[in-house]
Design a protein around this motif. Structure first.
Motif, PDB file in Angstrom:
ATOM      1  N   GLY A 155      27.429   6.431  34.563  1.00  0.00           N
ATOM      2  CA  GLY A 155      28.379   7.503  34.312  1.00  0.00           C
ATOM      3  C   GLY A 155      29.401   7.200  33.241  1.00  0.00           C
ATOM      4  O   GLY A 155      30.470   7.829  33.198  1.00  0.00           O
ATOM      5  N   LYS A 195      26.518  17.461  30.377  1.00  0.00           N
ATOM      6  CA  LYS A 195      27.439  17.248  31.491  1.00  0.00           C
ATOM      7  C   LYS A 195      27.672  15.752  31.697  1.00  0.00           C
ATOM      8  O   LYS A 195      26.750  14.952  31.628  1.00  0.00           O
ATOM      9  N   GLN A 196      28.915  15.402  31.955  1.00  0.00           N
ATOM     10  CA  GLN A 196      29.266  14.016  32.217  1.00  0.00           C
ATOM     11  C   GLN A 196      28.896  13.659  33.649  1.00  0.00           C
ATOM     12  O   GLN A 196      29.277  14.341  34.593  1.00  0.00           O
ATOM     13  N   LYS A 197      28.103  12.599  33.812  1.00  0.00           N
ATOM     14  CA  LYS A 197      27.792  12.132  35.152  1.00  0.00           C
ATOM     15  C   LYS A 197      29.032  11.518  35.777  1.00  0.00           C
ATOM     16  O   LYS A 197      29.868  10.933  35.088  1.00  0.00           O
ATOM     17  N   SER A 198      29.166  11.650  37.081  1.00  0.00           N
ATOM     18  CA  SER A 198      30.287  11.020  37.764  1.00  0.00           C
ATOM     19  C   SER A 198      30.094   9.509  37.763  1.00  0.00           C
ATOM     20  O   SER A 198      28.965   9.003  37.807  1.00  0.00           O
ATOM     21  N   LYS A 199      31.197   8.776  37.730  1.00  0.00           N
ATOM     22  CA  LYS A 199      31.147   7.322  37.684  1.00  0.00           C
ATOM     23  C   LYS A 199      30.774   6.764  39.056  1.00  0.00           C
ATOM     24  O   LYS A 199      31.332   7.164  40.082  1.00  0.00           O
ATOM     25  N   PRO A 202      34.429   4.372  40.345  1.00  0.00           N
ATOM     26  CA  PRO A 202      35.541   5.190  39.839  1.00  0.00           C
ATOM     27  C   PRO A 202      36.765   4.399  39.411  1.00  0.00           C
ATOM     28  O   PRO A 202      37.555   4.895  38.600  1.00  0.00           O
TER      29      PRO A 202
END
Length: 554
Positions: A155, A195-199, A202
């Motif tokens: 991500g 779309k940016q993937k979630s990390k 985090p």
């Protein structure tokens, strides 16, 4: 509160030229200090003109210092240009200490904090990154292989900034029969964005891959300096740990890197994984071990969280690039005021770019806390310039075509404005590349004026935020430290909103004072340091990293 916008300005009472703050037509009547005269020709904004008749070889002063001498006589109201002005700067010597300074009112910031990552050695990071670094250029491909394997899956790939969607649009149009002329007219602004993937982790801001073209084949001095630079990144407060790839036979040995790490942090306790390809054997064996170690390191780094820290834990790098004739009267003095605020609060600032301190050596050396520090600064300046002169490119050749076009026509003019970033506080330390420069107070760090080389060095020296002023616009960023871009004028801010974070043209436009701008900038810095704001360079993934070869680079 809006103030009157001036047409021209005398920066220092000693100056014998004025700066045009807007385009002035030929024949414009000028009234200054009881004198009345007209401009002999058009003077564009940012450029300078004489306030009295001046003979050939007359010294020209700006910011109160010598910045050049005339090639021929000029009348009052004449445009200063590369044709009639040549570089000149005062000599410097070991003088008396001038350590008294007016500390700014810091009541607005006393007690303020930022949320950062606290390290075991007492430093506090403004970000939390994992590094993957080659010790030699032979490992660049393996680093890129790791990047391809890890970045998107975890991500950390920058979303919609690779322009593949725009290429898809062109492919579709071409396959549908678009002509060459049609292709040139296609509007790509509405292309779909990825779309940016979630990390997955985090609390880890990024995995950063630092390719370079050094480590072997050059001088041992360069490879040793590279190890010092990389050690600065590994031990940096913004870094949680690192994966190091070594070939094995190169000059930049892992043992040298470990020694450099120990110099900077004797109790270094971050996870550090070093893999040597010539020992591991196959690429697959190397990759498997490096991927497992990096993934495990990220899981460990993800356990860290932001916690409050006082502002004295900040270390601000001061940088300028694509400078113009307004740099020294808007953004740079605003950073100088901010520097004085941070020094008063007990924080650290770094002023670098030694070729852009030519002409202000006396002032800076007099501000050094003791004679040894002053002598070190002067020696570094003299040795660096002498090396440049020997190679046919002294400091006087520093201004770029863009600098000259926008009013910085000698190196001394450029330097006098650039030095304003350092404020007025005493110089507490002078540091040679690539050592740490994070002592409380104002640090002078020997680097080139080259934007990326200097920013790369400032971060290795400890800068946890870099404030970068520009009059022409530049996208420069850094892999691990947020780089905040500040425009010196409003037009460039409005023209390049995708790379500029803060407009200091408000000072030129009469909308705020230097002090007000400094307060606004510091408020933004606190938000960036807390992870609440992302500067444009971070959003764009502008991960510029160029180690300095200790030869000549201005």
């Amino acid at each position: 509160m809006r103030r009157e916008k001036l047409a021209y300005l005398q920066i220092h009472p000693k100056d014998n030229v004025l700066v045009a703050l807007r385009d002035l037509a030929e024949g414009t009547a000028i009234s200054f200090a009881g004198q009345e005269f007209v401009l002999r020709e058009k003077v564009k904004a940012k450029h300078k003109f004489t306030i009295a008749a001046m003979p050939k070889d007359e010294p020209v002063y700006m910011y109160g210092v010598l910045v050049g001498k005339l090639n021929y006589a000029l009348d009052a109201g004449a445009l200063i240009s590369t044709e009639n002005l040549r570089h000149a700067a005062d000599d410097f010597h070991l003088g008396t200490r001038k350590l008294e300074w007016d500390k700014p009112d810091v009541s607005a910031f006393v007690g303020k904090t930022f949320n950062g990552f606290h390290r075991s050695n007492g430093t506090v990071g403004t970000a939390n990154h994992w590094l993957v670094i080659p010790l030699v250029f032979c490992e660049n491909r393996n680093v890129l292989t790791l990047k391809k394997a890890l970045e998107e899956k975890l991500g950390y790939q920058v979303a919609s900034k690779d322009y593949t969607n725009e290429v898809d649009t062109l492919i579709q149009k071409y396959q549908a029969g678009a002509s060459v002329d049609d292709l040139l007219q296609i509007d790509l602004s509405n292309s779909a964005e990825g779309k940016q993937k979630s990390k997955l982790f985090p609390n880890v801001d990024g995995v950063k891959f630092l390719n370079h073209d050094m480590g072997c084949g050059g001088t041992r001095m360069d490879s040793d300096a590279l190890c010092g630079l990389l050690a600065g990144y590994v031990t940096h407060p913004n870094v949680a740990g690192a994966t190091i790839l070594s070939l094995g036979c190169q000059h930049a040995q892992a043992s040298i890197l470990r020694d450099e790490i120990a110099k900077r942090d004797p109790n270094f306790d971050k996870p550090l994984y070093v893999f040597e390809q010539q020992l591991e054997g196959t690429e697959q064996e190397l990759m498997h071990k490096a991927i497992k170690a990096t993934f495990a390191g990220l899981a460990q780094a993800n356990q860290q969280e932001r916690k409050p820290a006082t502002l004295d834990k900040l270390c601000i790098g001061l940088e300028c690039g694509g400078s113009d004739g307004f740099s020294g009267i808007s953004a740079n003095p605003a950073l100088g005021f901010l520097s004085d605020i941070l020094v008063t609060l007990g924080g650290s600032v770094i002023l670098a770019e030694f070729p852009e301190l030519c002409g202000v050596e006396q002032e800076l050396s007099d501000r050094c806390i003791d004679e040894d520090t002053a002598q070190k600064f002067m020696s570094l300046m003299q040795v660096y310039n002498a090396k440049a002169e020997a190679d046919g490119s002294g400091f006087y050749m520093n201004p770029s075509p863009g600098n000259i076009r926008d009013g910085l026509i000698t190196d001394a003019i450029k330097s006098a404005g650039a030095a304003k970033k350092g404020g007025t506080s005493p110089v507490t330390a002078v540091v040679d590349y690539p050592e740490l420069a994070n002592a409380p107070g104002l640090n002078l760090l020997c680097t080139p004026g080259n934007d990326v080389e200097s920013t790369t060095a400032e971060v290795a020296a400890g800068a946890t935020i870099v404030l970068f002023t520009t009059g022409l616009g530049t996208p420069t960023g850094n892999p691990i430290t947020p780089v905040v871009k500040l425009s010196t004028n409003t037009p460039v801010y409005e023209r390049m909103p995708d790379i500029i974070d803060i407009n200091c043209g408000t000072i030129i436009d009469g909308e705020e004072t230097i002090e007000e701008a400094a307060h606004r900038i510091l408020d933004y810095v606190i938000r960036v340091a807390s992870g609440e704001e992302q500067p444009k360079a971070v959003q764009l993934g502008q991960d510029d990293f160029i180690p300095w070869r200790r030869g000549v680079s201005l």
